[in-house]
Design a protein around this motif. Sequence first.
Motif, mmCIF file in Angstrom:
data_model
loop_
_atom_site.group_PDB
_atom_site.id
_atom_site.type_symbol
_atom_site.label_atom_id
_atom_site.label_comp_id
_atom_site.label_asym_id
_atom_site.label_seq_id
_atom_site.Cartn_x
_atom_site.Cartn_y
_atom_site.Cartn_z
ATOM 1 N N HIS A 101 0.824 -0.952 0.110
ATOM 2 C CA HIS A 101 0.248 0.079 -0.341
ATOM 3 C C HIS A 101 1.007 1.041 0.192
ATOM 4 O O HIS A 101 0.247 2.453 -0.693
ATOM 5 N N ASP A 104 2.383 1.709 -3.002
ATOM 6 C CA ASP A 104 0.829 2.268 -4.369
ATOM 7 C C ASP A 104 1.331 3.385 -4.239
ATOM 8 O O ASP A 104 0.503 3.876 -5.416
ATOM 9 N N ARG A 105 0.895 4.303 -3.419
ATOM 10 C CA ARG A 105 0.466 5.327 -3.072
ATOM 11 C C ARG A 105 2.005 6.063 -3.219
ATOM 12 O O ARG A 105 1.856 7.372 -4.094
ATOM 13 N N ALA A 108 3.465 4.384 -7.095
ATOM 14 C CA ALA A 108 3.182 3.162 -7.835
ATOM 15 C C ALA A 108 3.588 4.077 -9.745
ATOM 16 O O ALA A 108 3.791 5.488 -9.805
ATOM 17 N N PRO A 113 -1.541 1.187 -8.947
ATOM 18 C CA PRO A 113 -0.887 0.351 -9.123
ATOM 19 C C PRO A 113 -1.105 -0.850 -9.965
ATOM 20 O O PRO A 113 -2.107 -1.077 -9.834
ATOM 21 N N SER A 116 -4.884 -4.882 -6.762
ATOM 22 C CA SER A 116 -6.277 -4.922 -6.312
ATOM 23 C C SER A 116 -5.938 -5.733 -4.993
ATOM 24 O O SER A 116 -6.046 -6.686 -5.725
#
Length: 165
Positions: A101, A104-105, A108, A113, A116
């Motif tokens: 996560h 991804d934040r 990415a 991303p 999921s």
Amino acid sequence: MRDMWPSRVDNCSIERTLAVVGEKWTFLVLREAFLGIRRFGDFQAATGAPRQVLSARLSRLVEEGMLRKAPYQEPGQRQRDEYRLTSKGMDLYPILVALMHWGDRHLADPEGPPVSLTHRDCGAPVALRLTCDEGHELPGPWAVAPLPGPGDRSGRLNSPDGRDR
């Protein structure tokens, strides 16, 4: 954030954890194990790890009790071992999800991303939240007070307000 953690603790759980799993190939092996990979060749293909590195990481994860070996044999082939997560290994799942996560934040591609995570039963996105035992969601590290635990030997968290001095 300086007040959050002592700068040196003789028996720090974070330091001990990193000594076991704090290396790129170890996390990639664990990622694949959570995705259902069990066999050496499949780990190698999925991670791109060199054979010697992969062998060492798998051995260490077995030694530390996060993976266990289970024998298997393909028809006409010699017996080999596959690697299965133990309950100790399964306990690392939230750490991998938190790392994913964060990546991804902050890292990415512009398209978003690559993976999921969703709940198998209802399809809702999976999210990690920091909560206390009373169910309160904590907004960040400033809402946490580190206090000495039963294994504290440093004496560094003994100030009245729980802050490192």
